[in-house]
Design an enzyme around this catalytic site. Sequence first.
Site, PDB file in Angstrom:
ATOM      1  N   SER A  21       0.849  -1.199   0.000  1.00 37.75           N
ATOM      2  CA  SER A  21       0.000   0.000   0.000  1.00 37.75           C
ATOM      3  C   SER A  21       0.883   1.246   0.000  1.00 37.75           C
ATOM      4  O   SER A  21       2.110   1.160   0.108  1.00 37.75           O
ATOM      5  CB  SER A  21      -0.904   0.026   1.243  1.00 37.75           C
ATOM      6  OG  SER A  21      -0.134   0.093   2.442  1.00 37.75           O
ATOM      7  N   GLY A  22       0.253   2.398  -0.120  1.00 36.66           N
ATOM      8  CA  GLY A  22       0.944   3.674   0.031  1.00 36.66           C
ATOM      9  C   GLY A  22       2.110   3.874  -0.903  1.00 36.66           C
ATOM     10  O   GLY A  22       2.060   3.556  -2.097  1.00 36.66           O
ATOM     11  N   GLY A  32       4.996   2.352  -1.090  1.00 36.14           N
ATOM     12  CA  GLY A  32       5.559   1.128  -1.644  1.00 36.14           C
ATOM     13  C   GLY A  32       4.785   0.624  -2.844  1.00 36.14           C
ATOM     14  O   GLY A  32       5.373   0.227  -3.858  1.00 36.14           O
ATOM     15  N   SER A  67      12.036  10.127   7.149  1.00 38.43           N
ATOM     16  CA  SER A  67      10.969  11.052   7.533  1.00 38.43           C
ATOM     17  C   SER A  67      11.580  12.387   7.932  1.00 38.43           C
ATOM     18  O   SER A  67      12.679  12.422   8.503  1.00 38.43           O
ATOM     19  CB  SER A  67      10.188  10.488   8.722  1.00 38.43           C
ATOM     20  OG  SER A  67       9.360  11.478   9.310  1.00 38.43           O
ATOM     21  N   TYR A  96       7.465   6.675  16.727  1.00 43.55           N
ATOM     22  CA  TYR A  96       7.723   6.635  15.279  1.00 43.55           C
ATOM     23  C   TYR A  96       8.912   7.520  14.916  1.00 43.55           C
ATOM     24  O   TYR A  96       9.823   7.104  14.191  1.00 43.55           O
ATOM     25  CB  TYR A  96       6.472   7.095  14.526  1.00 43.55           C
ATOM     26  CG  TYR A  96       6.681   7.270  13.035  1.00 43.55           C
ATOM     27  CD1 TYR A  96       6.702   6.172  12.185  1.00 43.55           C
ATOM     28  CD2 TYR A  96       6.854   8.537  12.490  1.00 43.55           C
ATOM     29  CE1 TYR A  96       6.903   6.322  10.823  1.00 43.55           C
ATOM     30  CE2 TYR A  96       7.051   8.704  11.126  1.00 43.55           C
ATOM     31  CZ  TYR A  96       7.067   7.591  10.301  1.00 43.55           C
ATOM     32  OH  TYR A  96       7.272   7.760   8.948  1.00 43.55           O
TER      33      TYR A  96
END
Length: 276
Positions: A15-16, A18, A133, A159
């Site tokens: 998903s996303g 990837g 990130s 995270y």
Amino acid sequence: MNLQGKTVVVTGASSGLGEAAVRRLHAAGANVVPVGRSAQKTAAVAAGLGVDPLTADFSELTEVRRLAKVLLDRCPRIDVLVSNAGCIMAKHTVTKDGFEETFQVNALAPYLLTRLLTERLRDSGGRVVVTSSQTIEGRRQIDPENVNGKAKYEPYEAYADSKLALALLTREYARRHPEVGVADFHPGVFVGGLARGLWRERLLTNSPLRGTVERFVGTPDKGVDTLLHLAGTDTPLRGEYYKDGRRTDPGATAEDTATAAALWDICAHGTGLPLR
């Protein structure tokens, strides 16, 4: 590097970012190997491209080792490893390996997979492209001795810490293995599937308003542009950080060599690998 005919392994491919990357890489002529946690979702992505998927749950290090063995058996060369798998856990969860799950999935498991594939990457003249990130920029330093989190757990803090750990490991890998190109990048902000158990994010991901939200926060496409550039460029990669398609300063904490070396040793011990 022309991607035509190159073997590119993409983790977090169900998903996303990837999923978008797999489709774009395939369109560019690469032999893509999509790897995802969800067998059903990864198979659906792979079926649309006529390629074979692999599954691995990075919350189990035995799964990472199994994945590495399958990749080494299946792929006589690996030109690019796109290290993209990640998560945000809603609560403090310790894996069967004894690590806080966000740290294990986002930093420790990618570290283990990359090291297990290093010889194949080196022999292929390959490179590693790591999804980072912007939370690493200017962040306070993490304590390598406390990778399993604080007494008070906060999902997005965990995270951010895990992404900083991944950034430190990425630069340490570049120092220890200069024969393998490596760089990390911020893919932008978009609606994705990272959050496990966070109801607001789960609701937004499946909401009919998702398209409206994406017009404001963006889609994975911009991040894929940077990913494809790093995968295909002829420019050597030596641990640089990219944002908005350009090389960017990640901040002093992400380039702290002493902390990176200490974290590397802890991860080596935690995965049973030699320090080198």
